[in-house]
Design a protein around this motif. Structure first.
Motif, PDB file in Angstrom:
ATOM      1  N   TRP A   1      -7.707 -25.492  20.425  1.00 56.73           N
ATOM      2  CA  TRP A   1      -8.217 -24.496  19.488  1.00 56.73           C
ATOM      3  C   TRP A   1      -7.870 -23.090  19.940  1.00 56.73           C
ATOM      4  N   ALA A   2      -7.970 -22.825  21.258  1.00 56.56           N
ATOM      5  CA  ALA A   2      -7.609 -21.501  21.777  1.00 56.56           C
ATOM      6  C   ALA A   2      -6.138 -21.213  21.542  1.00 56.56           C
ATOM      7  N   PHE A   3      -5.298 -22.255  21.592  1.00 60.50           N
ATOM      8  CA  PHE A   3      -3.873 -22.054  21.367  1.00 60.50           C
ATOM      9  C   PHE A   3      -3.591 -21.725  19.900  1.00 60.50           C
ATOM     10  N   LEU A   4      -4.326 -22.370  18.994  1.00 57.89           N
ATOM     11  CA  LEU A   4      -4.083 -22.172  17.569  1.00 57.89           C
ATOM     12  C   LEU A   4      -4.731 -20.903  17.035  1.00 57.89           C
ATOM     13  N   SER A   5      -5.779 -20.434  17.684  1.00 60.18           N
ATOM     14  CA  SER A   5      -6.518 -19.283  17.192  1.00 60.18           C
ATOM     15  C   SER A   5      -5.903 -17.985  17.704  1.00 60.18           C
ATOM     16  N   LEU A   6      -6.442 -16.865  17.225  1.00 64.35           N
ATOM     17  CA  LEU A   6      -6.023 -15.549  17.692  1.00 64.35           C
ATOM     18  C   LEU A   6      -6.660 -15.245  19.044  1.00 64.35           C
ATOM     19  N   GLN A   7      -6.168 -14.220  19.715  1.00 64.19           N
ATOM     20  CA  GLN A   7      -6.761 -13.804  20.976  1.00 64.19           C
ATOM     21  C   GLN A   7      -8.183 -13.279  20.752  1.00 64.19           C
ATOM     22  N   ASP A   8      -9.009 -13.412  21.788  1.00 65.67           N
ATOM     23  CA  ASP A   8     -10.364 -12.868  21.707  1.00 65.67           C
ATOM     24  C   ASP A   8     -10.289 -11.361  21.490  1.00 65.67           C
ATOM     25  N   SER A   9     -11.106 -10.875  20.605  1.00 67.40           N
ATOM     26  CA  SER A   9     -11.059  -9.453  20.261  1.00 67.40           C
ATOM     27  C   SER A   9     -11.668  -8.604  21.368  1.00 67.40           C
ATOM     28  N   ALA A  10     -11.131  -7.398  21.497  1.00 71.45           N
ATOM     29  CA  ALA A  10     -11.670  -6.418  22.443  1.00 71.45           C
ATOM     30  C   ALA A  10     -11.938  -5.098  21.750  1.00 71.45           C
ATOM     31  N   SER A  11     -11.887  -5.087  20.420  1.00 72.39           N
ATOM     32  CA  SER A  11     -12.143  -3.871  19.659  1.00 72.39           C
ATOM     33  C   SER A  11     -12.791  -4.250  18.333  1.00 72.39           C
ATOM     34  N   PRO A  12     -13.550  -3.342  17.733  1.00 71.33           N
ATOM     35  CA  PRO A  12     -14.181  -3.649  16.441  1.00 71.33           C
ATOM     36  C   PRO A  12     -13.188  -3.989  15.340  1.00 71.33           C
ATOM     37  N   LEU A  13     -12.026  -3.331  15.333  1.00 74.04           N
ATOM     38  CA  LEU A  13     -11.041  -3.616  14.297  1.00 74.04           C
ATOM     39  C   LEU A  13     -10.500  -5.033  14.416  1.00 74.04           C
TER      40      LEU A  13
ATOM     41  N   SER B   1       8.253  -1.571  19.314  1.00 71.86           N
ATOM     42  CA  SER B   1       6.972  -1.794  18.640  1.00 71.86           C
ATOM     43  C   SER B   1       5.892  -2.013  19.693  1.00 71.86           C
ATOM     44  N   TRP B   2       4.925  -1.088  19.725  1.00 68.24           N
ATOM     45  CA  TRP B   2       3.828  -1.140  20.709  1.00 68.24           C
ATOM     46  C   TRP B   2       2.731  -2.043  20.156  1.00 68.24           C
ATOM     47  N   THR B   3       2.543  -3.194  20.787  1.00 69.96           N
ATOM     48  CA  THR B   3       1.668  -4.232  20.237  1.00 69.96           C
ATOM     49  C   THR B   3       0.729  -4.762  21.306  1.00 69.96           C
ATOM     50  N   VAL B   4      -0.566  -4.698  21.026  1.00 69.43           N
ATOM     51  CA  VAL B   4      -1.593  -5.293  21.886  1.00 69.43           C
ATOM     52  C   VAL B   4      -2.501  -6.120  20.977  1.00 69.43           C
ATOM     53  N   PRO B   5      -2.334  -7.444  20.935  1.00 68.14           N
ATOM     54  CA  PRO B   5      -3.085  -8.269  19.977  1.00 68.14           C
ATOM     55  C   PRO B   5      -4.596  -8.177  20.117  1.00 68.14           C
ATOM     56  N   ALA B   6      -5.122  -8.116  21.351  1.00 68.82           N
ATOM     57  CA  ALA B   6      -6.576  -8.095  21.540  1.00 68.82           C
ATOM     58  C   ALA B   6      -7.209  -6.837  20.966  1.00 68.82           C
ATOM     59  N   LEU B   7      -6.423  -5.765  20.814  1.00 69.22           N
ATOM     60  CA  LEU B   7      -6.937  -4.522  20.246  1.00 69.22           C
ATOM     61  C   LEU B   7      -6.629  -4.391  18.763  1.00 69.22           C
ATOM     62  N   GLY B   8      -5.861  -5.322  18.213  1.00 73.43           N
ATOM     63  CA  GLY B   8      -5.523  -5.258  16.795  1.00 73.43           C
ATOM     64  C   GLY B   8      -4.539  -4.151  16.473  1.00 73.43           C
ATOM     65  N   ILE B   9      -3.620  -3.839  17.406  1.00 70.05           N
ATOM     66  CA  ILE B   9      -2.673  -2.740  17.199  1.00 70.05           C
ATOM     67  C   ILE B   9      -1.245  -3.275  17.227  1.00 70.05           C
TER      68      ILE B   9
ATOM     69  N   ALA C   1      -2.098   5.532  16.072  1.00 72.25           N
ATOM     70  CA  ALA C   1      -3.095   4.495  15.831  1.00 72.25           C
ATOM     71  C   ALA C   1      -4.342   4.883  16.600  1.00 72.25           C
ATOM     72  N   SER C   2      -5.425   4.207  16.310  1.00 74.84           N
ATOM     73  CA  SER C   2      -6.694   4.510  16.952  1.00 74.84           C
ATOM     74  C   SER C   2      -7.365   3.202  17.350  1.00 74.84           C
ATOM     75  N   PHE C   3      -7.987   3.184  18.522  1.00 73.43           N
ATOM     76  CA  PHE C   3      -8.683   1.980  18.961  1.00 73.43           C
ATOM     77  C   PHE C   3      -9.820   2.341  19.895  1.00 73.43           C
ATOM     78  N   LEU C   4     -10.699   1.381  20.088  1.00 71.06           N
ATOM     79  CA  LEU C   4     -11.858   1.517  20.967  1.00 71.06           C
ATOM     80  C   LEU C   4     -12.096   0.159  21.612  1.00 71.06           C
ATOM     81  N   THR C   5     -12.155   0.107  22.918  1.00 74.24           N
ATOM     82  CA  THR C   5     -12.399  -1.155  23.615  1.00 74.24           C
ATOM     83  C   THR C   5     -13.899  -1.347  23.816  1.00 74.24           C
ATOM     84  N   THR C   6     -14.362  -2.544  23.531  1.00 75.84           N
ATOM     85  CA  THR C   6     -15.791  -2.838  23.612  1.00 75.84           C
ATOM     86  C   THR C   6     -16.191  -3.533  24.898  1.00 75.84           C
ATOM     87  N   ARG C   7     -15.230  -3.858  25.742  1.00 72.78           N
ATOM     88  CA  ARG C   7     -15.553  -4.548  26.994  1.00 72.78           C
ATOM     89  C   ARG C   7     -14.487  -4.231  28.036  1.00 72.78           C
ATOM     90  N   PRO C   8     -14.837  -4.326  29.307  1.00 69.85           N
ATOM     91  CA  PRO C   8     -13.829  -4.094  30.344  1.00 69.85           C
ATOM     92  C   PRO C   8     -12.892  -5.289  30.466  1.00 69.85           C
TER      93      PRO C   8
END
Length: 228
Positions: free
Chosen positions: A4-16, A162-170, A182-189
């Motif tokens: 399931w972890a392989f098929l799903s998206l990365q765990d989010s680290a931002s509200p977006l 292309s600057w891409t960080v999946p966990a941040l949704g960018i 772009a704009s982002f905010l991290t919710t966890r270390p």
């Protein structure tokens, strides 16, 4: 669980990214239900001659299976347009970070601090430590404070990257002679890995991105030590 972890998206680290995952999962559920229903109707029509004549000649059925998908598309479009707006909106950033793509590395500049800039290269396999991630770790990680709204300005010095960080949704293109933001905010270390997502040449797959989210005090200590 691993499948399931392989098929799903990365765990989010931002509200977006949380909103993107929520949108993706629920829209996929709707699409799967629609495909299942349509598949059932088609198979029924193919193998039942009476229903076949009824379906082909009934205007009410035609109206129903034309209008329902149209309504569903409207319900899909409204939250997607909202997300597109939020992804492009820069809301009162507390810090500005500038990154420039090169063949084949990234350079970073903290615009709010004087003389705080560096290049970030991938660590070669023969120079890695046991705690490093192969093809993902870099010699200079990009340190950012947690729970801080950050605006990132993205450009390139040679070709399109292309600057891409999946966990941040960018995912933003770095284009020579043009500034994207772009704009982002991290919710966890933690460490959040990304890569160049534009085919930019022979070493396209060897220019990773590493974002390290830390507490505000740790970030200020890092800035002080970097400026000394």
């Amino acid at each position: 669980m691993a499948t399931w972890a392989f098929l799903s998206l990365q765990d989010s680290a931002s509200p977006l990214m949380e909103q993107l995952i929520f949108f993706h999962d629920h829209i996929m559920l709707i699409l799967i239900l629609i495909i299942t229903f349509v598949g059932y109707m088609l198979s029924t029509i193919l193998f039942n001659s009476f229903i076949n004549r009824y379906m082909l000649e009934n205007q009410t059925i035609e109206l129903i299976w034309t209008s329902i998908p149209a309504v569903i598309l409207v319900f899909i479009a409204l939250p997607s347009l909202r997300l597109l707006y939020l992804l492009d909106e820069v809301d009162n950033p507390s810090m500005t970070l500038k990154t420039i793509g090169h063949q084949w590395y990234w350079s970073y500049e903290y615009s709010d601090f004087l003389n705080l800039e560096f290049d970030s290269y991938m660590i070669p396999s023969d120079e890695m430590s046991l705690s490093s991630f192969r093809l993902l770790d870099v010699d200079n990680r990009t340190i950012i404070p947690m729970n801080t709204q950050i605006r990132i300005i993205i450009s390139a010095a040679d070709v399109i990257h292309s600057w891409t960080v999946p966990a941040l949704g960018i995912k933003a293109d770095a284009i020579p002679g043009r500034l994207n933001q772009a704009s982002f905010l991290t919710t966890r270390p933690g460490l959040f890995f990304g890569q160049c997502s534009e085919i930019c040449g022979a070493n396209h797959s060897f220019m990773p991105i590493v974002i390290e989210s830390v507490s505000t005090d740790s970030f200020l200590n890092w800035v002080s030590s970097s400026l000394d």
